[in-house]
Design a protein around this motif. Structure first.
Motif, short mmCIF file in Angstrom:
data_model
loop_
_atom_site.label_atom_id
_atom_site.label_comp_id
_atom_site.label_asym_id
_atom_site.label_seq_id
_atom_site.Cartn_x
_atom_site.Cartn_y
_atom_site.Cartn_z
N SER A 98 0.85 -1.19 0.00
CA SER A 98 0.00 0.00 0.00
C SER A 98 0.89 1.24 0.00
O SER A 98 2.10 1.16 0.17
N ARG B 162 -7.77 5.67 -7.40
CA ARG B 162 -9.10 6.01 -7.93
C ARG B 162 -10.18 5.95 -6.87
O ARG B 162 -11.07 6.79 -6.83
N ASP B 163 -10.11 4.94 -6.02
CA ASP B 163 -11.13 4.78 -4.99
C ASP B 163 -10.96 5.79 -3.85
O ASP B 163 -11.94 6.32 -3.34
N ASP B 164 -9.74 6.03 -3.44
CA ASP B 164 -9.48 6.95 -2.34
C ASP B 164 -8.66 8.12 -2.88
O ASP B 164 -7.47 8.25 -2.61
N TYR B 165 -9.31 8.96 -3.66
CA TYR B 165 -8.61 10.06 -4.32
C TYR B 165 -8.21 11.17 -3.34
O TYR B 165 -7.55 12.12 -3.73
N GLN B 166 -8.59 11.04 -2.07
CA GLN B 166 -8.17 12.03 -1.08
C GLN B 166 -6.66 12.03 -0.89
O GLN B 166 -6.09 13.03 -0.46
N ASP C 82 -3.29 2.00 -8.95
CA ASP C 82 -4.31 2.74 -9.69
C ASP C 82 -5.69 2.61 -9.06
O ASP C 82 -6.42 3.59 -8.95
N HIS C 83 -6.05 1.42 -8.61
CA HIS C 83 -7.37 1.24 -7.99
C HIS C 83 -7.46 1.98 -6.66
O HIS C 83 -8.48 2.60 -6.35
N GLN C 84 -6.40 1.94 -5.89
CA GLN C 84 -6.40 2.62 -4.60
C GLN C 84 -6.48 4.14 -4.80
O GLN C 84 -7.21 4.82 -4.07
#
Length: 158
Positions: free
Chosen positions: A47, A112-116, A108-110
């Motif tokens: 991560s 996109r999902d958590d754009y903060q 990329d998925h992380q």
């Protein structure tokens, strides 16, 4: 180069150097990203927090390359060389591009999902990237016109 271009490139180089020591994305600093991570990619299954907690040599991290880019832009501002400025700006764009490519490859998925992670706490990326883009625009400004020999002062464009 024009005088304001020298001055603004000087300021941009200082802002870039300050931005190197700030967080790039979330908790990831440029000091946490090693050259081997950029060359081989980040370890799969990890991560962003794990990358932010890894430590390595400062001299084998992305921070030293970004500081070199800031130094090259500073030299360009002090000497007035557009070629040196372009080398620094293109090297900075390449460094940030490779980092973006490797982060997108694994996270990329992380992202996109958590754009903060991209919006909050990324002041190092904002400083470095913003100063790099401003340096690019400054290098695109036209050169100062030179007066022909024998022209009195104040009569350049008349």
């Amino acid at each position: 180069m024009r005088t304001f271009v020298h001055l603004l490139l000087f300021v941009c180089a200082i802002v870039m150097a300050v931005g190197v020591f700030g967080p790039l994305i979330g908790t990831v600093d440029a000091r946490n990203v090693q050259f081997s991570d950029l060359r081989n990619g980040f370890a799969s299954g990890g991560s962003l927090d794990q990358i932010g907690s890894q430590s390595g040599s400062f001299f084998s991290s992305l921070a030293i390359a970004l500081l070199a880019v800031a130094a090259v832009v500073l030299i360009a501002a002090l000497t007035g060389s557009r070629l040196i400025g372009w080398i620094g700006v293109l090297a900075g764009l390449a460094g940030l591009g490779i980092l973006t490519w490797r982060l997108n490859q694994n996270f990329d998925h992380q992202l996109r999902d958590d754009y903060q992670d991209l919006l909050t706490g990324s002041w190092g990326l904002y400083l470095f990237g913003g100063a790099l883009l401003l340096s690019l625009l400054l290098l695109l400004t036209p050169r100062e016109r030179r007066a022909p020999i024998g022209t009195p002062p104040g009569r350049v464009g008349v």
